[in-house]
Design an enzyme around this catalytic site. Structure first.
Site, PDB file in Angstrom:
ATOM      1  N   GLU A 122      74.412  25.912  72.526  1.00 40.55           N
ATOM      2  CA  GLU A 122      74.436  26.322  71.106  1.00 40.55           C
ATOM      3  C   GLU A 122      74.399  25.105  70.188  1.00 40.55           C
ATOM      4  O   GLU A 122      73.735  25.116  69.153  1.00 40.55           O
ATOM      5  CB  GLU A 122      75.677  27.165  70.804  1.00 40.55           C
ATOM      6  CG  GLU A 122      75.747  28.478  71.564  1.00 40.55           C
ATOM      7  CD  GLU A 122      74.491  29.317  71.438  1.00 40.55           C
ATOM      8  OE1 GLU A 122      73.929  29.422  70.334  1.00 40.55           O
ATOM      9  OE2 GLU A 122      74.048  29.860  72.467  1.00 40.55           O
ATOM     10  N   TRP A 127      61.971  38.900  55.804  1.00 42.48           N
ATOM     11  CA  TRP A 127      63.118  38.129  56.298  1.00 42.48           C
ATOM     12  C   TRP A 127      63.669  37.193  55.237  1.00 42.48           C
ATOM     13  O   TRP A 127      64.860  36.860  55.235  1.00 42.48           O
ATOM     14  CB  TRP A 127      62.740  37.341  57.559  1.00 42.48           C
ATOM     15  CG  TRP A 127      61.580  36.391  57.397  1.00 42.48           C
ATOM     16  CD1 TRP A 127      60.255  36.674  57.572  1.00 42.48           C
ATOM     17  CD2 TRP A 127      61.628  35.008  57.009  1.00 42.48           C
ATOM     18  NE1 TRP A 127      59.484  35.564  57.322  1.00 42.48           N
ATOM     19  CE2 TRP A 127      60.295  34.525  56.982  1.00 42.48           C
ATOM     20  CE3 TRP A 127      62.659  34.130  56.693  1.00 42.48           C
ATOM     21  CZ2 TRP A 127      59.975  33.212  56.643  1.00 42.48           C
ATOM     22  CZ3 TRP A 127      62.341  32.818  56.357  1.00 42.48           C
ATOM     23  CH2 TRP A 127      61.018  32.371  56.331  1.00 42.48           C
ATOM     24  N   TRP A 156      55.133  43.598  54.469  1.00 43.77           N
ATOM     25  CA  TRP A 156      56.501  44.119  54.372  1.00 43.77           C
ATOM     26  C   TRP A 156      56.551  45.235  53.340  1.00 43.77           C
ATOM     27  O   TRP A 156      55.867  45.169  52.309  1.00 43.77           O
ATOM     28  CB  TRP A 156      57.462  43.003  53.942  1.00 43.77           C
ATOM     29  CG  TRP A 156      57.493  41.818  54.849  1.00 43.77           C
ATOM     30  CD1 TRP A 156      56.924  40.601  54.622  1.00 43.77           C
ATOM     31  CD2 TRP A 156      58.111  41.733  56.137  1.00 43.77           C
ATOM     32  NE1 TRP A 156      57.156  39.756  55.683  1.00 43.77           N
ATOM     33  CE2 TRP A 156      57.882  40.426  56.625  1.00 43.77           C
ATOM     34  CE3 TRP A 156      58.831  42.624  56.928  1.00 43.77           C
ATOM     35  CZ2 TRP A 156      58.348  39.992  57.870  1.00 43.77           C
ATOM     36  CZ3 TRP A 156      59.304  42.193  58.157  1.00 43.77           C
ATOM     37  CH2 TRP A 156      59.060  40.901  58.617  1.00 43.77           C
ATOM     38  N   TRP A 191      66.753  33.513  61.123  1.00 44.82           N
ATOM     39  CA  TRP A 191      65.989  34.614  60.510  1.00 44.82           C
ATOM     40  C   TRP A 191      64.579  34.692  61.072  1.00 44.82           C
ATOM     41  O   TRP A 191      64.074  35.768  61.365  1.00 44.82           O
ATOM     42  CB  TRP A 191      65.979  34.480  58.979  1.00 44.82           C
ATOM     43  CG  TRP A 191      67.193  35.150  58.414  1.00 44.82           C
ATOM     44  CD1 TRP A 191      68.361  34.551  58.057  1.00 44.82           C
ATOM     45  CD2 TRP A 191      67.377  36.555  58.217  1.00 44.82           C
ATOM     46  NE1 TRP A 191      69.266  35.501  57.644  1.00 44.82           N
ATOM     47  CE2 TRP A 191      68.683  36.735  57.730  1.00 44.82           C
ATOM     48  CE3 TRP A 191      66.570  37.672  58.407  1.00 44.82           C
ATOM     49  CZ2 TRP A 191      69.203  37.994  57.432  1.00 44.82           C
ATOM     50  CZ3 TRP A 191      67.082  38.933  58.109  1.00 44.82           C
ATOM     51  CH2 TRP A 191      68.383  39.086  57.633  1.00 44.82           C
TER      52      TRP A 191
END
Ligand SMILES: Cc1cc2nc3c(=O)[nH]c(=O)nc-3n(C[C@H](O)[C@H](O)[C@H](O)COP(=O)(O)OP(=O)(O)OC[C@H]3O[C@@H](n4cnc5c(N)ncnc54)[C@H](O)[C@@H]3O)c2cc1C
Length: 475
Positions: free
Chosen positions: A268, A352, A299, A375
């Site tokens: 991570e 997004w 979108w 995102w």
């Protein structure tokens, strides 16, 4: 004449393993630590109060720790190039040292500072914000990595620098004035959310606590939404209250090589570096898709659906719990971030970037590189992203990662009395059960905003147009 260096703190609010500070300490007899409140940052619409509150507390702690070493933090407000030029004149400093950033805004600001100070003093930027410098890890062809797994292997094949201790004492001239400490209100912000305690001292305590009690369980608990299974160090890493190299070595040395908790936690930390270098090498991701063809996605951008998503009123319990966790605490679990980002883009078919902005406004750890990377991963527009045809089913995600419903009940009080069987799909409760548990759908808790199956099919069509050979992403 006494040799003085200005040490300009930005998002490296610590003394431990601070590369610029250690360099200034080694090169000068006196160091002038300064933080500049920059209205260009404070006035940005996505600068959230919770992050500014955390920043203020981190600065206080930095000042305390500097004072314990015979120094102190100077505060100034204004355009950095003007403030620094003024301070160079006031202190007769021979140089300004700072740690480099990767954000386009910061790079442009630092270029202005260099140009403005040219001929007045030296200006030196240092690599400090990651495990490695953003240019340091490259493929054999010399290009930046855009796929995580080989990037991680390449990072792990490099020597990660050992953290260095803070200087024991620092000399700072006594006669340089500081602005008074501003309150949150003075800076133009107010919030009812209490961020975690800011600063290096809290960061070190949290790191130690996590290494002792959380690291060994991390691989198995990191995805359990109701568990305290992750480190919650993200705001400290965001503001540099903690050195990523200190975090890396603390984990590496705490448990035997090959321990799954340690390996997965270090992965991570490497994701964090990965997105830093993506932003550095591909700065256009700040405003557009990494795979540029996806900038043309059609979108639907239904504004009232977006508002309901922001408020946590979509009728999907796991999504609503997560969005309310964000609004009430300033933080959200990583698994929940993935679920709500997938839901916004692939169930609600909303761009997004709308979600990214909302996150930036409310997250205490809001960070352009990690947020944009997260995102774009969820929206399938990014580097090494989730393939567009893998669409999370929010109900199934809830059942899997919040099996007892404890997370939902914590943040969605309307659902507290709902039995486990229906906690992730309360709209399926028979009407008499709804009444019995005081959760009438459409009255006490919303009906699902959309039909997941239908929206999924629409998303597949929307993305599928770009997966055909002539419109393949990355054109
Ligand atoms: C849509 C979306 C938006 C996100 N926005 C942000 C953001 O603005 N700021 C931010 O710091 N993280 C962001 N993340 C990554 C991740 O969710 C958080 O870093 C993590 O939840 C922080 O909790 P923790 O400190 O307990 O993490 P841990 O699991 O303990 O991980 C340790 C550290 O590694 C870093 N890290 C962990 N996961 C990631 C990741 N996927 N990408 C980059 N770094 C990571 C963080 O610095 C974190 O503190 C986002 C993820 C998604 C899916």
């Amino acid at each position: 004449m006494t040799k003085r260096i200005l040490c300009w703190f930005r998002r490296d609010l610590r003394l431990d393993d601070n590369t610029a500070l250690l360099a200034a300490y080694a090169a000068a007899e006196e160091v002038v630590p300064v933080f500049i409140f920059d209205d260009a940052i404070l006035s940005r619409p996505d600068t959230g109060a919770v992050r500014v509150a955390f920043l203020l507390e981190s600065l206080r702690n930095l000042d305390e720790n500097l004072r314990a070493r015979g120094s102190r933090l100077l505060l100034r407000r204004g355009r950095p190039e003007h403030v620094l030029a003024q301070l160079v004149t006031e202190t007769a400093a021979s140089a300004v040292y700072f740690n480099r950033d990767v954000e386009p805004f910061a790079l442009a600001r630092d270029a202005r500072v260099r140009a403005h100070l040219e001929g007045r003093c030296a200006v030196e930027g240092f690599d400090d914000g990651g495990l490695t410098a953003p240019e340091a890890v490259r493929t054999k062809a010399g290009t930046p990595y855009t796929v995580f797994t080989p990037y991680r292997q390449a990072v792990l094949a490099q020597p990660i620098p050992r953290p260095r201790l803070a200087p024991a004492m620092l000399r700072t001239p006594a006669d340089v004035p500081s602005d008074p400490w501003p309150s949150l209100k003075d800076l133009g912000f107010a919030t009812s959310v209490s961020p975690p305690p800011g600063g290096e001292t809290s960061a070190q305590a949290r790191l130690q606590g996590f290494i002792q009690n959380g690291l060994a369980r991390y691989a198995t608990e990191r995805d359990v939404l109701s568990a305290d299974g992750t480190s919650r160090l993200s705001p400290y890493l965001r503001f540099g209250c903690l050195s990523p190299r200190r975090a890396y070595w603390a984990a590496r040395e705490a448990v035997p090589e090959g321990s799954p908790g340690m390996e997965s936690w270090i992965a991570e930390l490497i994701w964090r570096d990965f997105y830093r270098q993506i932003l550095f090498h591909f700065p256009y991701v700040e405003t557009g898709a990494f795979r540029r063809a996806y900038d043309d996605l059609a979108w639907e951008n239904n504004a009232s659906w977006f508002d309901l998503w922001c408020q946590g009123k979509t009728g999907f319990p796991i999504v609503d719990a997560a969005m309310r966790q964000l609004l009430t605490t300033g933080w959200m679990h990583n698994r929940a971030r993935m679920i709500v980002a997938s839901f916004l883009t692939k169930d609600l078919l909303i761009d997004w970037r709308w979600g990214e902005r909302h996150f930036m406004k409310h997250l205490v750890d809001g960070d352009l590189a990690a947020n944009n990377g997260g995102w774009q991963w969820a929206a399938s527009t990014g580097t090494d992203a989730q393939p567009y045809f893998r669409i999370f089913n929010p109900t199934a995600q809830g059942k899997k990662f919040d099996p007892t419903g404890a997370y939902v009940r914590q943040y969605v009080p309307e659902l507290r009395a709902v039995p486990d069987r229906w906690i992730h799909e309360p709209s399926r409760m028979p009407p008499d059960v709804q009444r019995a548990f005081r959760c009438v759908i459409g009255v006490d808790y919303p009906a699902p905003l959309v039909d997941h199956g239908r929206q999924r099919a629409k998303a597949l069509t929307m993305f599928g147009r770009f997966a055909s050979p002539e419109k393949r992403p990355g054109r």
